[in-house]
Design a protein around this motif. Structure first.
Motif, PDB file in Angstrom:
ATOM      1  N   MET A  55       0.820  -1.212   0.000  1.00 18.69           N
ATOM      2  CA  MET A  55       0.000   0.000   0.000  1.00 18.69           C
ATOM      3  C   MET A  55       0.858   1.269   0.000  1.00 18.69           C
ATOM      4  SD  MET A  55      -3.295  -0.697  -0.015  1.00 18.69           S
ATOM      5  CE  MET A  55      -4.160   0.651   0.786  1.00 18.69           C
ATOM      6  N   ASP A  56       2.145   1.127  -0.258  1.00 16.36           N
ATOM      7  CA  ASP A  56       3.063   2.262  -0.260  1.00 16.36           C
ATOM      8  C   ASP A  56       3.370   2.650  -1.699  1.00 16.36           C
ATOM      9  OD1 ASP A  56       5.086   4.102   0.046  1.00 16.36           O
ATOM     10  OD2 ASP A  56       6.200   2.931   1.508  1.00 16.36           O
ATOM     11  N   PRO A  57       3.087   3.897  -2.096  1.00 18.55           N
ATOM     12  CA  PRO A  57       3.376   4.318  -3.471  1.00 18.55           C
ATOM     13  C   PRO A  57       4.841   4.177  -3.874  1.00 18.55           C
ATOM     14  CG  PRO A  57       1.902   5.882  -2.418  1.00 18.55           C
ATOM     15  CD  PRO A  57       2.357   4.936  -1.344  1.00 18.55           C
ATOM     16  N   GLN A  58       5.745   4.068  -2.898  1.00 17.62           N
ATOM     17  CA  GLN A  58       7.146   3.855  -3.244  1.00 17.62           C
ATOM     18  C   GLN A  58       7.369   2.465  -3.842  1.00 17.62           C
ATOM     19  OE1 GLN A  58      10.025   5.680  -0.195  1.00 17.62           O
ATOM     20  NE2 GLN A  58       8.150   5.410   1.000  1.00 17.62           N
ATOM     21  N   GLY A  59       6.487   1.534  -3.524  1.00 21.02           N
ATOM     22  CA  GLY A  59       6.543   0.207  -4.124  1.00 21.02           C
ATOM     23  C   GLY A  59       7.766  -0.609  -3.758  1.00 21.02           C
ATOM     24  N   ASN A  60       8.349  -0.376  -2.595  1.00 22.48           N
ATOM     25  CA  ASN A  60       9.579  -1.090  -2.246  1.00 22.48           C
ATOM     26  C   ASN A  60       9.359  -2.582  -2.017  1.00 22.48           C
ATOM     27  OD1 ASN A  60      11.231   1.192  -2.397  1.00 22.48           O
ATOM     28  ND2 ASN A  60      10.776   1.792  -0.296  1.00 22.48           N
ATOM     29  N   SER A  61       8.251  -2.943  -1.380  1.00 25.00           N
ATOM     30  CA  SER A  61       7.942  -4.372  -1.224  1.00 25.00           C
ATOM     31  C   SER A  61       7.764  -5.031  -2.586  1.00 25.00           C
ATOM     32  CB  SER A  61       6.666  -4.562  -0.391  1.00 25.00           C
ATOM     33  OG  SER A  61       6.882  -4.262   0.959  1.00 25.00           O
ATOM     34  N   SER A  62       7.075  -4.339  -3.461  1.00 20.64           N
ATOM     35  CA  SER A  62       6.833  -4.882  -4.799  1.00 20.64           C
ATOM     36  C   SER A  62       8.134  -5.074  -5.565  1.00 20.64           C
ATOM     37  CB  SER A  62       5.901  -3.945  -5.582  1.00 20.64           C
ATOM     38  OG  SER A  62       4.671  -3.800  -4.917  1.00 20.64           O
ATOM     39  N   GLY A  63       9.097  -4.169  -5.339  1.00 22.18           N
ATOM     40  CA  GLY A  63      10.370  -4.257  -6.032  1.00 22.18           C
ATOM     41  C   GLY A  63      11.186  -5.474  -5.642  1.00 22.18           C
ATOM     42  N   ILE A  64      10.919  -6.031  -4.470  1.00 25.80           N
ATOM     43  CA  ILE A  64      11.613  -7.250  -4.050  1.00 25.80           C
ATOM     44  C   ILE A  64      11.086  -8.461  -4.806  1.00 25.80           C
ATOM     45  CG2 ILE A  64      12.030  -8.820  -2.100  1.00 25.80           C
ATOM     46  CD1 ILE A  64      13.595  -6.220  -1.890  1.00 25.80           C
ATOM     47  N   PHE A  65       9.793  -8.463  -5.082  1.00 22.20           N
ATOM     48  CA  PHE A  65       9.152  -9.663  -5.613  1.00 22.20           C
ATOM     49  C   PHE A  65       8.749  -9.573  -7.087  1.00 22.20           C
ATOM     50  CE2 PHE A  65       8.107  -9.544  -1.021  1.00 22.20           C
ATOM     51  CZ  PHE A  65       8.753 -10.707  -0.630  1.00 22.20           C
ATOM     52  N   ALA A 135      -3.253 -15.885   5.431  1.00 19.80           N
ATOM     53  CA  ALA A 135      -2.763 -14.645   6.032  1.00 19.80           C
ATOM     54  C   ALA A 135      -2.592 -13.580   4.961  1.00 19.80           C
ATOM     55  CB  ALA A 135      -1.435 -14.888   6.740  1.00 19.80           C
ATOM     56  N   VAL A 136      -2.858 -12.346   5.357  1.00 17.24           N
ATOM     57  CA  VAL A 136      -2.626 -11.183   4.502  1.00 17.24           C
ATOM     58  C   VAL A 136      -1.777 -10.194   5.295  1.00 17.24           C
ATOM     59  CG1 VAL A 136      -3.671  -9.254   3.247  1.00 17.24           C
ATOM     60  CG2 VAL A 136      -4.829 -11.480   3.300  1.00 17.24           C
ATOM     61  N   VAL A 137      -0.671  -9.751   4.706  1.00 15.04           N
ATOM     62  CA  VAL A 137       0.213  -8.773   5.339  1.00 15.04           C
ATOM     63  C   VAL A 137       0.177  -7.502   4.504  1.00 15.04           C
ATOM     64  CG1 VAL A 137       2.590  -8.234   6.015  1.00 15.04           C
ATOM     65  CG2 VAL A 137       1.711 -10.568   6.265  1.00 15.04           C
ATOM     66  N   ILE A 138      -0.115  -6.360   5.132  1.00  7.89           N
ATOM     67  CA  ILE A 138      -0.235  -5.099   4.406  1.00  7.89           C
ATOM     68  C   ILE A 138       0.903  -4.159   4.802  1.00  7.89           C
ATOM     69  CG2 ILE A 138      -1.711  -3.159   3.808  1.00  7.89           C
ATOM     70  CD1 ILE A 138      -4.115  -4.778   4.688  1.00  7.89           C
ATOM     71  N   ASP A 139       1.711  -3.784   3.830  1.00  7.48           N
ATOM     72  CA  ASP A 139       2.804  -2.831   4.026  1.00  7.48           C
ATOM     73  C   ASP A 139       2.246  -1.422   3.834  1.00  7.48           C
ATOM     74  OD1 ASP A 139       5.215  -1.537   4.237  1.00  7.48           O
ATOM     75  OD2 ASP A 139       6.013  -2.227   2.318  1.00  7.48           O
ATOM     76  N   CYS A 140       2.198  -0.639   4.914  1.00  6.58           N
ATOM     77  CA  CYS A 140       1.601   0.698   4.880  1.00  6.58           C
ATOM     78  C   CYS A 140       2.641   1.770   4.526  1.00  6.58           C
ATOM     79  CB  CYS A 140       0.988   1.052   6.228  1.00  6.58           C
ATOM     80  SG  CYS A 140      -0.368  -0.025   6.729  1.00  6.58           S
ATOM     81  N   PRO A 141       2.204   2.891   3.969  1.00  6.67           N
ATOM     82  CA  PRO A 141       3.112   4.007   3.721  1.00  6.67           C
ATOM     83  C   PRO A 141       3.446   4.733   5.022  1.00  6.67           C
ATOM     84  CG  PRO A 141       0.889   4.625   3.132  1.00  6.67           C
ATOM     85  CD  PRO A 141       0.833   3.168   3.495  1.00  6.67           C
ATOM     86  N   PRO A 142       4.516   5.537   5.017  1.00  5.13           N
ATOM     87  CA  PRO A 142       4.908   6.266   6.241  1.00  5.13           C
ATOM     88  C   PRO A 142       4.130   7.563   6.410  1.00  5.13           C
ATOM     89  CG  PRO A 142       6.515   6.648   4.524  1.00  5.13           C
ATOM     90  CD  PRO A 142       5.518   5.681   3.942  1.00  5.13           C
ATOM     91  N   SER A 143       2.823   7.442   6.521  1.00  6.55           N
ATOM     92  CA  SER A 143       1.971   8.624   6.700  1.00  6.55           C
ATOM     93  C   SER A 143       0.576   8.152   7.071  1.00  6.55           C
ATOM     94  CB  SER A 143       1.896   9.441   5.404  1.00  6.55           C
ATOM     95  OG  SER A 143       1.308   8.674   4.365  1.00  6.55           O
TER      96      SER A 143
END
Length: 267
Positions: A55-65, A135-143
């Motif tokens: 859920m982070d527009p930076q997409g860092n989690s997505s960039g790993i996978f 399970a669902v894990v949600i990566d939140c943005p820093p805001s």
């Protein structure tokens, strides 16, 4: 918090439930993405069919996978109702782990989604795929954005990564207020699993001073994540730490944390 008031009277629909874990902290640099990546992979290694939601527009989690540049469907399309969650989800190279990816285009939809249904987009989207995952894990943005509100509104539990540092402590009261506000107005079932201390420098005066302060606001996991270069190296390799070097100290700590999470959601 005023934005939450506008949605306080919306009827509560059925949610995915206690399997949804939001990784949240309004401050950046606290280890949210690293925790999300390794919790999601750790849960899959424990045999849980797991979905990681970026859920982070930076997409860092997505960039790993994933290869972000090649993505044609992302979380942003849920907010514009262009695609369903099932149409956006992609498999990862890890067995039992899928991802609902994001990239910078997510930031472009935020201002267009401030309506009565805005906090419930993710909750409603997950309803259609909940039977596929344990399970669902949600990566939140820093805001505290509409995306963080979505994550907390759809979660059964929240994990709060933070450092034992002065600036990390400064925002704790505000974060506590945010979570309590969302529980009152949007998601009364949300529970705090605990604060996860990351980048820990053990046996320092600062750490010994600040840990009791954190415990005044949130329960703290018994496990903490030590500082070390292996975490950054795993990011460079575009792998989870558990895959990059499962024998390193921080990987063992993350697996102990995964066990604590599993024990916590069973209670």
């Amino acid at each position: 918090m005023n934005a939450l008031d506008a949605w306080s009277n919306r009827a509560h629909l059925n949610k995915v439930g206690a399997d949804v874990i939001a990784i949240a902290n309004q401050k950046g640099g606290e280890g949210k993405t690293t925790t999300s990546i390794n919790l999601a992979h750790g849960l899959s290694l424990a045999g849980k069919r797991t979905l990681l939601v970026d859920m982070d527009p930076q997409g860092n989690s997505s960039g790993i996978f994933t290869d972000i540049d090649s993505l044609t469907k992302t979380v942003a399309d849920l907010f514009t109702k262009k695609y369903t969650a099932q149409e956006i989800i992609v498999s990862t190279r890890y067995e039992k782990l899928d991802i609902l990816p994001a990239k910078i285009s997510l930031a472009e939809v935020e201002l267009s989604t401030l309506n009565v249904d805005a906090p419930y987009v993710m909750r409603d989207a997950l309803e259609s795929v909940k039977d596929k995952y344990d399970a669902v894990v949600i990566d939140c943005p820093p805001s505290l954005s509409i995306f963080t509100i979505n994550a907390l509104g759809s979660a059964g539990f929240v994990v709060i990564p933070l450092q034992a540092e002065k600036f990390s402590i400064d925002g704790i009261k505000g974060l506590q207020g945010t979570i309590e506000g969302i529980k009152r107005r949007i998601n009364p079932e949300l529970k705090i699993l605990g604060a996860l201390i990351t980048q820990l420098k053990s046996n320092t005066v600062l750490t010994k001073t600040i840990l009791p302060v954190i415990q005044n606001y949130f329960p703290v996991f018994n496990t903490s994540i030590s500082t070390g270069v292996a975490v950054g190296e795993s990011h460079l390799s575009r792998r989870s730490l558990l895959d990059y070097n499962s024998g390193v100290k921080q990987a063992k700590e993350y697996m102990a944390f995964v066990k604590e999470v599993l024990d916590g959601i069973k209670k």
